[in-house]
Design a protein around this motif. Structure first.
Motif, PDB file in Angstrom:
ATOM      1  N   ILE A 100       0.839  -1.203   0.000  1.00  0.00           N
ATOM      2  CA  ILE A 100       0.000   0.000   0.000  1.00  0.00           C
ATOM      3  C   ILE A 100       0.875   1.254   0.000  1.00  0.00           C
ATOM      4  CG2 ILE A 100      -1.626   1.370   1.376  1.00  0.00           C
ATOM      5  CD1 ILE A 100      -2.884  -1.299   2.270  1.00  0.00           C
ATOM      6  N   VAL A 101       1.917   1.248   0.827  1.00  0.00           N
ATOM      7  CA  VAL A 101       2.844   2.383   0.873  1.00  0.00           C
ATOM      8  C   VAL A 101       3.505   2.570  -0.491  1.00  0.00           C
ATOM      9  CG1 VAL A 101       4.985   3.267   1.884  1.00  0.00           C
ATOM     10  CG2 VAL A 101       3.256   2.217   3.350  1.00  0.00           C
ATOM     11  N   PHE A 102       3.930   1.466  -1.114  1.00  0.00           N
ATOM     12  CA  PHE A 102       4.561   1.537  -2.430  1.00  0.00           C
ATOM     13  C   PHE A 102       3.602   2.123  -3.467  1.00  0.00           C
ATOM     14  CE2 PHE A 102       5.258  -0.564  -6.592  1.00  0.00           C
ATOM     15  CZ  PHE A 102       6.487   0.004  -6.908  1.00  0.00           C
ATOM     16  N   ALA A 103       2.348   1.687  -3.437  1.00  0.00           N
ATOM     17  CA  ALA A 103       1.356   2.178  -4.394  1.00  0.00           C
ATOM     18  C   ALA A 103       1.116   3.673  -4.210  1.00  0.00           C
ATOM     19  CB  ALA A 103       0.047   1.408  -4.228  1.00  0.00           C
ATOM     20  N   LEU A 104       1.012   4.119  -2.967  1.00  0.00           N
ATOM     21  CA  LEU A 104       0.783   5.542  -2.689  1.00  0.00           C
ATOM     22  C   LEU A 104       1.965   6.391  -3.164  1.00  0.00           C
ATOM     23  CD1 LEU A 104      -0.843   5.360   0.865  1.00  0.00           C
ATOM     24  CD2 LEU A 104      -1.972   5.935  -1.297  1.00  0.00           C
ATOM     25  N   LEU A 105       3.177   5.906  -2.918  1.00  0.00           N
ATOM     26  CA  LEU A 105       4.367   6.634  -3.368  1.00  0.00           C
ATOM     27  C   LEU A 105       4.440   6.666  -4.898  1.00  0.00           C
ATOM     28  CD1 LEU A 105       6.962   5.253  -0.791  1.00  0.00           C
ATOM     29  CD2 LEU A 105       6.164   7.630  -0.945  1.00  0.00           C
ATOM     30  N   GLY A 106       4.124   5.538  -5.521  1.00  0.00           N
ATOM     31  CA  GLY A 106       4.148   5.482  -6.979  1.00  0.00           C
ATOM     32  C   GLY A 106       3.124   6.417  -7.608  1.00  0.00           C
ATOM     33  N   LEU A 107       1.927   6.475  -7.034  1.00  0.00           N
ATOM     34  CA  LEU A 107       0.894   7.374  -7.547  1.00  0.00           C
ATOM     35  C   LEU A 107       1.302   8.832  -7.368  1.00  0.00           C
ATOM     36  CD1 LEU A 107      -2.326   5.531  -6.288  1.00  0.00           C
ATOM     37  CD2 LEU A 107      -1.601   5.839  -8.670  1.00  0.00           C
ATOM     38  N   THR A 108       1.961   9.121  -6.241  1.00  0.00           N
ATOM     39  CA  THR A 108       2.446  10.487  -6.010  1.00  0.00           C
ATOM     40  C   THR A 108       3.467  10.888  -7.064  1.00  0.00           C
ATOM     41  OG1 THR A 108       2.097  10.266  -3.620  1.00  0.00           O
ATOM     42  CG2 THR A 108       3.564  12.023  -4.354  1.00  0.00           C
ATOM     43  N   ALA A 109       4.401   9.990  -7.345  1.00  0.00           N
ATOM     44  CA  ALA A 109       5.425  10.274  -8.361  1.00  0.00           C
ATOM     45  C   ALA A 109       4.789  10.448  -9.735  1.00  0.00           C
ATOM     46  CB  ALA A 109       6.454   9.139  -8.391  1.00  0.00           C
ATOM     47  N   PHE A 110       3.811   9.611 -10.045  1.00  0.00           N
ATOM     48  CA  PHE A 110       3.156   9.717 -11.350  1.00  0.00           C
ATOM     49  C   PHE A 110       2.372  11.024 -11.459  1.00  0.00           C
ATOM     50  CE2 PHE A 110      -0.180   8.563 -14.498  1.00  0.00           C
ATOM     51  CZ  PHE A 110       0.663   8.300 -15.560  1.00  0.00           C
ATOM     52  N   GLY A 111       1.757  11.434 -10.371  1.00  0.00           N
ATOM     53  CA  GLY A 111       1.057  12.712 -10.357  1.00  0.00           C
ATOM     54  C   GLY A 111       2.004  13.872 -10.622  1.00  0.00           C
ATOM     55  N   LEU A 112       3.194  13.788 -10.080  1.00  0.00           N
ATOM     56  CA  LEU A 112       4.191  14.840 -10.306  1.00  0.00           C
ATOM     57  C   LEU A 112       4.624  14.891 -11.764  1.00  0.00           C
ATOM     58  CD1 LEU A 112       6.406  14.374  -7.120  1.00  0.00           C
ATOM     59  CD2 LEU A 112       5.097  16.421  -7.698  1.00  0.00           C
TER      60      LEU A 112
END
Length: 292
Positions: A100-112
C-alpha cells in the motif's frame, strides 16, 4: 476501538524506516546526477517547476524503490546481518502495508510527472519498469548494480526531456556516467554483505568480481572520470568544472584506501563517501554556469 496517537505515530515511524527516510545518503546519490543533468540541459538554473518536480519526484521514487526492495527481499533479509532488523523483515509491518505504501508513493510520483511534457511522461514509464524490476535482479544476474544504475540514472534523460523537450547525445553520456557511478558505489555496498550473500545465494558484482573487486572498481572509477571529462568537453565547461572532477578523483583515491582491506565498516564508509563525490561534481557544474 480507535488506535491511540502513540500507535499511529509508531506506524508512521515504521513506514518512514521502510522508506529509508532516516537514511538520506541514498537521496543524494539519486539527486546528484539528476541535478548535473538539469543544469547542463538548462545551461544554468533550470525552470523552477521542472526543478521542483524532479527534486520531489526523485525523493518519492527513492522511497518507493526502498519499499519494493524490502518487499522483494523480505525473506532474504532475514539472513543478512545488516538488514534483518528492517521493519518488514522484523515483522513490525505487514507485506500488505508495504504494498500500500509503495502504491501511494508510486501514484504520487506519477502525479508529479503529469505536470511535465509528453516526452517526459513517456520516459517515466521506462523508469517505473526499471525501478520495479531492480529488486528481483539479484536472483537472476550478477549485475544487479548495473540495473540499479539504469534505474537511478533514468532521471537524467527525463530531466533533459522536461527542460528542453529533447534527449540529446550529451544526456546519454551523463546517463552512462550515472550507471558507471552507481555500479561503483553499489559494488562497494555489496562488499559489505558479500559473505552473507554467498551463503544465501544472492548475486552481486562484488561476488562476480571476487578477488579482482578493487581493481575493477578502480578501472570503473577511471572510466567514470573520463566520462565526466567528455561531458565537460561537450558542454563547453570552464576550468572550475575540471577542478571539481579532479577533486572527485581524490575522493576515488580515498575510497580505494578504504576498501583495500575489504573490511565491512570501511567498505560501507567508501560507499557513503560517494555522496561527497557527487556533490563535488555538482558544485563544479553550478560554479561554471554561475560565473559564465
Amino acid at each position: 476501538m480507535k488506535p491511540s496517537l502513540a500507535t499511529v505515530a509508531d506506524r508512521l515511524w515504521q513506514y518512514a524506516l521502510l522508506a529509508r527516510l532516516d537514511r538520506p545518503v541514498g537521496n543524494f546519490l539519486l539527486l546528484w546526477p539528476m541535478l548535473w543533468a538539469l543544469w547542463i540541459a538548462a545551461e544554468g538554473f533550470p525552470q523552477p517547476l521542472v526543478l521542483g518536480v524532479f527534486v520531489l519526484g526523485v525523493l518519492v521514487m527513492r522511497a518507493a524503490g526502498c519499499v519494493i526492495n524490502d518487499y522483494a527481499d523480505r525473506n532474504i533479509d532475514l539472513h543478512v546481518k545488516r538488514t534483518k532488523e528492517r521493519p518488514l523483515t522484523a515483522g513490525r509491518i505487514t507485506s500488505k502495508e508495504a504494498l500500500i505504501v509503495f502504491a501511494l508513493l508510486g501514484l504520487t510520483a506519477f502525479g508529479l510527472v503529469l505536470l511535465m511534457n509528453t516526452l517526459t511522461i513517456q520516459l517515466a514509464f521506462v523508469g517505473i519498469v526499471l525501478a520495479a524490476t531492480y529488486p528481483f535482479m539479484k536472483r537472476y544476474t550478477y549485475l544487479p548494480q548495473v540495473h540499479l544504475g539504469a534505474a537511478f540514472g533514468w532521471a537524467v534523460p527525463m530531466a533533459f526531456a522536461a527542460q528542453t523537450g529533447t534527449v540529446p547525445q550529451i544526456a546519454w553520456l551523463v546517463f552512462l556516467a550515472a550507471v558507471i557511478w552507481a555500479t561503483i558505489y553499489d559494488t562497494q555496498y555489496a562488499m559489505v554483505d558479500r559473505d552473507d550473500d554467498l551463503k544465501i545465494g544472492v548475486k552481486s558484482t562484488a561476488i562476480l568480481f571476487g578477488e579482482h573487486d578493487r581493481l575493477i572498481i578502480g578501472l570503473l572509477q577511471l572510466l567514470m572520470l573520463a566520462c565526466l571529462v567528455l561531458i565537460g568537453v561537450q558542454a563547453g565547461m570552464s576550468a572550475v568544472y575540471y577542478w571539481s572532477v579532479a577533486l572527485g578523483g581524490l575522493f576515488f583515491v580515498y575510497q580505494q584506501y578504504l576498501i583495500y582491506s575489504r573490511e565491512r565498516d570501511n567498505c560501507f564508509r567508501a560507499f557513503l563517501n560517494n555522496m561527497w563525490f557527487g556533490g563535488a561534481i555538482f558544485v563544479g557544474v553550478l560554479l561554471h554556469y554561475g560565473y559564465h
